[in-house]
Scaffold this motif. Structure first.
Motif, short mmCIF file in Angstrom:
data_model
loop_
_atom_site.label_atom_id
_atom_site.label_comp_id
_atom_site.label_asym_id
_atom_site.label_seq_id
_atom_site.Cartn_x
_atom_site.Cartn_y
_atom_site.Cartn_z
N ALA A 83 -9.52 6.77 -15.51
CA ALA A 83 -10.03 7.59 -16.61
C ALA A 83 -10.18 9.05 -16.19
N GLY A 84 -10.60 9.26 -14.95
CA GLY A 84 -10.72 10.63 -14.45
C GLY A 84 -9.38 11.33 -14.39
N THR A 85 -8.34 10.60 -13.98
CA THR A 85 -7.00 11.19 -13.95
C THR A 85 -6.52 11.53 -15.35
N LEU A 86 -6.76 10.62 -16.31
CA LEU A 86 -6.39 10.91 -17.70
C LEU A 86 -7.15 12.12 -18.23
N PHE A 123 3.28 14.53 -12.66
CA PHE A 123 3.01 13.09 -12.66
C PHE A 123 3.42 12.44 -11.34
N THR A 124 4.50 12.92 -10.73
CA THR A 124 4.96 12.35 -9.47
C THR A 124 3.86 12.38 -8.41
N LEU A 125 3.06 13.45 -8.39
CA LEU A 125 2.01 13.57 -7.38
C LEU A 125 0.95 12.48 -7.54
N THR A 126 0.57 12.21 -8.79
CA THR A 126 -0.42 11.17 -9.03
C THR A 126 0.16 9.78 -8.78
N TYR A 127 1.31 9.51 -9.36
CA TYR A 127 1.92 8.19 -9.24
C TYR A 127 2.29 7.88 -7.79
N GLY A 128 2.85 8.87 -7.10
CA GLY A 128 3.29 8.65 -5.73
C GLY A 128 2.16 8.38 -4.77
N VAL A 172 7.97 22.79 -25.48
CA VAL A 172 7.19 22.56 -24.26
C VAL A 172 6.03 21.62 -24.53
N ILE A 173 5.41 21.73 -25.70
CA ILE A 173 4.32 20.79 -26.04
C ILE A 173 4.87 19.37 -26.17
N LEU A 174 5.93 19.22 -26.97
CA LEU A 174 6.48 17.89 -27.22
C LEU A 174 7.13 17.30 -25.97
N GLY A 175 7.79 18.15 -25.21
CA GLY A 175 8.50 17.65 -24.04
C GLY A 175 7.70 17.68 -22.76
N GLY A 176 6.95 18.77 -22.53
CA GLY A 176 6.29 18.94 -21.24
C GLY A 176 4.81 18.72 -21.21
N GLY A 177 4.08 19.31 -22.17
CA GLY A 177 2.63 19.25 -22.11
C GLY A 177 2.08 17.85 -22.18
N LEU A 178 2.72 17.01 -22.98
CA LEU A 178 2.23 15.64 -23.14
C LEU A 178 2.84 14.68 -22.12
N ALA A 179 3.86 15.12 -21.39
CA ALA A 179 4.58 14.20 -20.51
C ALA A 179 3.70 13.56 -19.44
N THR A 234 1.12 8.77 -17.61
CA THR A 234 -0.05 8.12 -17.00
C THR A 234 -0.53 6.96 -17.86
N ALA A 235 -0.56 7.17 -19.18
CA ALA A 235 -0.99 6.10 -20.09
C ALA A 235 -0.05 4.91 -20.02
N LEU A 236 1.26 5.16 -19.99
CA LEU A 236 2.24 4.08 -19.91
C LEU A 236 2.14 3.32 -18.58
N TRP A 237 1.99 4.06 -17.51
CA TRP A 237 1.86 3.43 -16.19
C TRP A 237 0.57 2.62 -16.10
N THR A 238 -0.54 3.19 -16.60
CA THR A 238 -1.82 2.48 -16.54
C THR A 238 -1.79 1.20 -17.38
N ALA A 239 -1.14 1.28 -18.55
CA ALA A 239 -1.10 0.12 -19.44
C ALA A 239 -0.24 -1.01 -18.88
N GLY A 240 0.87 -0.64 -18.24
CA GLY A 240 1.79 -1.66 -17.78
C GLY A 240 1.78 -1.92 -16.30
N SER A 241 1.09 -1.06 -15.53
CA SER A 241 0.99 -1.18 -14.07
C SER A 241 2.34 -1.06 -13.37
N THR A 242 3.37 -0.59 -14.08
CA THR A 242 4.68 -0.32 -13.47
C THR A 242 5.23 0.97 -14.04
N SER A 243 6.35 1.41 -13.47
CA SER A 243 6.97 2.66 -13.93
C SER A 243 8.10 2.42 -14.93
#
Length: 434
Positions: free
Chosen positions: A50-53, A259-264, A375-382, A387-396
């Protein structure tokens, strides 16, 4: 820095590169810190996920403010000139970044710590919103004939150059200090250094000339009274196609840089320093090859090089996370390096494919509008979506599907744009009657 014999277009190319580098240093420094530091400093009462989100949410806030900056600076850039607005945007970005470095942590002032962080992030977004489009427009309007793409690539180089600078200083500070000291106060040093960089950037930018295109508009009395309204007259279909074409590079850039920094670190166990070093080396390739791709675009066509770039990016995004997931450092490093090789193809000409849609009288406003929305649609929300997708599914897997779908949409939109442009070129001009 400039001699009296330096051609104006080279002065502008250097000045826009330095300016965008400094602004992206400020902006991406926040991205790195949000991935590695802010969840602990400003959201310690939340769980790690939750802190990361929450930290990435504050990162996304800056993108929400970018359209405000884009519209504001775009309006005045078309009304009073490109140079003045770019000086103001650089100053705003630098001051807000420096102040982030002095915000007390949550443990000291409670709720006010994240509140101040969000407020300063908003100011960062406003400042950067006026930067990217304006720098590209200024470069294009100073470029010699036949070399528009090459010179338009110089302000685009500021993104990887700023990333290199931000991560190198972040990595250097981290290496020189014990982890406890770095997490407690050392992370503030790169933010405070921004004041030095801003002084250099302002000195450089004040030494360039205003765009000749804008000066001619003023002389002829053809300055638009409402540039944004006039920019929309290019038509909704073309605007949407350009918007969709532009989102791939934004999404891939922020998945790669943030995102790579957090996921990695959290999912795969790679060290922070290893990932930062990999991103830096990859960004060097990204930055160094952009003038090459710009020159190819001058020879073979802007949109065709952009199409090749989005197609290459789609393919590499499909294998990026599977390569990282091997847990092998050599393979992971190659995955990062592949991003550094494929990203610059489309990114080098991404600004000019938007700017060429608009006449000089509304070019700053129109370009800003498309750039900031993409940038908002492509980058800001990416990073937040990933993170939400990874957290929900526990995979990439879901993250891979998401980024590949975005890149494929851009590739298809670019292909449609090229076909429409070719059809317009093949259509005979109407014969005058009477």
């Amino acid at each position: 820095m400039f001699s009296s014999s330096t051609p104006p277009h080279r002065k502008v190319a250097i000045a826009t590169l330095i300016g965008t580098t400094l602004e992206w240093y400020d902006f991406m420094l926040y991205g790195t810190a949000s991935a590695l530091i802010f969840s602990k400093q400003f959201f310690p009462t939340l769980s790690p996920a939750a802190g990361t989100l929450a930290a990435f949410s504050t990162f996304a806030v800056g993108f929400g403010a970018r359209p405000i900056g884009g519209l504001l600076f775009g309006h005045f850039g078309d009304r009073i000139g490109r140079k003045t607005t770019l000086v103001v945007s650089l100053f705003l970005m630098g001051v807000s970044t420096m102040l982030i470095g002095v915000i007390p942590s949550y443990g000291s002032i409670g709720f006010w710590a994240p509140a101040l962080l969000v407020a300063l992030r908003l100011l960062q977004g406003v400042g950067l919103g006026g930067e990217g489009a304006g720098a590209v427009v200024l470069s294009i309007e100073h470029a010699p004939p036949g070399r528009l793409n090459r010179y338009a690539s110089f302000p685009q180089m500021g993104t990887p150059a700023g990333l290199i600078l931000a991560n190198a200083i972040f990595l250097g500070t981290s290496a020189l200090l014990p982890d406890s000291a770095f997490l407690s106060w050392g992370w503030r040093i790169p933010f405070l250094l921004s004041v030095i960089l801003v002084i250099v950037g302002l000195w450089v930018r004040l030494g360039i000339t205003e765009s000749a295109d804008h000066a001619e508009l003023v002389q002829r009395g053809e300055v638009s009274s409402f540039p944004l309204r006039d920019a929309l007259r290019v038509g909704p279909v073309r605007l949407l196609l350009i918007l969709f074409a532009a989102i791939a590079t934004s999404a891939a850039v922020y998945i790669f840089m943030v995102f790579t920094l957090t996921y990695g670190t959290k999912a795969l166990g790679y060290s922070r320093d290893f990932l930062l070093l990999g991103v830096i080396v990859s960004a060097v390739f990204w930055c160094a090859t952009m003038p090459f791709w710009g020159s190819l675009a001058d020879r073979y066509g802007t949109r065709r090089i952009f199409l090749a770039g989005t197609a290459a990016l789609t393919g590499w995004c499909a294998v990026y996370f599977p390569l990282l997931n091997t847990g092998n450092k050599v393979v992971a490093f190659l995955a990062l390096l592949g991003m550094g090789v494929t990203l610059p193809i489309a990114h080098s000409v991404g600004g000019i494919i938007i700017a060429e849609l608009f006449p000089a009288s509304v070019r700053y406003s129109g370009t800003s509008l498309i750039v900031q929305i993409s940038v908002i649609l492509g980058g800001g929300l990416a990073p937040l979506i990933a993170t939400a997708l990874w957290t929900a599914g526990s995979t990439s897997v879901a993250v891979t599907c998401y980024i590949v779908a975005v890149c494929a949409l851009s590739t298809i939109s670019t292909a449609v744009l090229i076909r429409a442009a070719d059809e317009r070129a093949d259509t005979p001009a109407p014969v005058p009657v009477g």
